[in-house]
Scaffold this active site. Structure first.
Site: not given
Length: 231
Positions: A126, A108
């Site tokens: 988050k 990623e």
């Protein structure tokens, strides 16, 4: 702890994120719940005639993209990536991130670094005041160096636990171990990332500093947008 991102929230984020995509672009496809929802939305758009090419960040994402008919490329094929769409496990006010709960942190980060723009899709749970709030920082280690790295990480004050599944260590798509280090609020994420990566055998950390340009947040039935502060 706030609840996990709902399926409807993930779908709404994915639909909103499609608005950033233009025909002919090379896209980076992330890994995890929100990223998977985006891949499904992208697959429907491709079926309807959208022409794009995608670079996946994990074998799981690659498999799903193939099933949905999304044309894939590797970083050997793509000179650059126009935009990557991915999730995150923590987002702070400067849009610095912790990623890697899904185990794809190194791929990623490579895809994000190769991208002109990184758009992150998350639920409100988050968003944190400081990275490390959730108490966990994933790190990828070369198996040969595991014992050495674990001792060094513990000595630095970040005790690691080898991630397991079914009693066996979890391996990344690169064949490396994933450890989850206990952390508290991180005062200087860039410095900590540099410090931990300096340990021989550490392949990468889940700290993504200065990489995200835009964060789409599902909050109370709406998608809101956070942009990276200037300076």
């Amino acid at each position: 702890m706030p609840s996990r991102l709902s399926e409807s929230g993930a779908a709404a984020l994915a639909s909103h994120a499609l608005g950033f995509v233009r025909p002919g672009q090379v896209l980076g496809l992330g890994t995890g719940q929100a990223a998977t929802a985006f891949v499904h939305a992208l697959g429907r758009a491709v079926k309807d005639g959208l022409r794009v090419t995608a670079v996946p960040t994990s074998e799981a994402t690659a498999t799903l993209a193939r099933q949905l008919g999304i044309p894939l490329a590797s970083l050997d094929d793509a000179e650059w990536i126009d935009i990557t769409l991915d999730g995150a496990d923590e987002v702070d006010p400067r849009l610095d991130l912790i990623k890697g709960y899904g185990g794809a942190l190194v791929r990623e980060k490579i895809v994000a670094a190769a991208s002109r723009r990184l758009v992150i899709l998350v639920g409100r749970e988050k968003i944190v005041p400081a990275l490390g709030t959730r108490g966990r920082l994933p790190i990828e280690l070369v198996p040969f160096a595991a014992g050495f790295c674990r001792r060094r990480l513990a000595a630095e004050g970040y005790p690691p636990v080898v991630r397991t599944s079914g009693g066996a260590p979890v391996l990344s798509d690169n064949g490396n171990l994933i450890v989850d280090c206990a952390v508290h609020a991180i005062a200087d994420a860039a410095r900590l990332d540099e410090k931990l990566r300096a340990i021989p055998g550490v392949v990468g950390t889940g700290l993504f500093v200065g990489m995200a340009h835009t964060v789409l947040v599902w909050d109370d039935g709406h998608v809101t947008t956070m942009s990276r502060p200037e300076g």
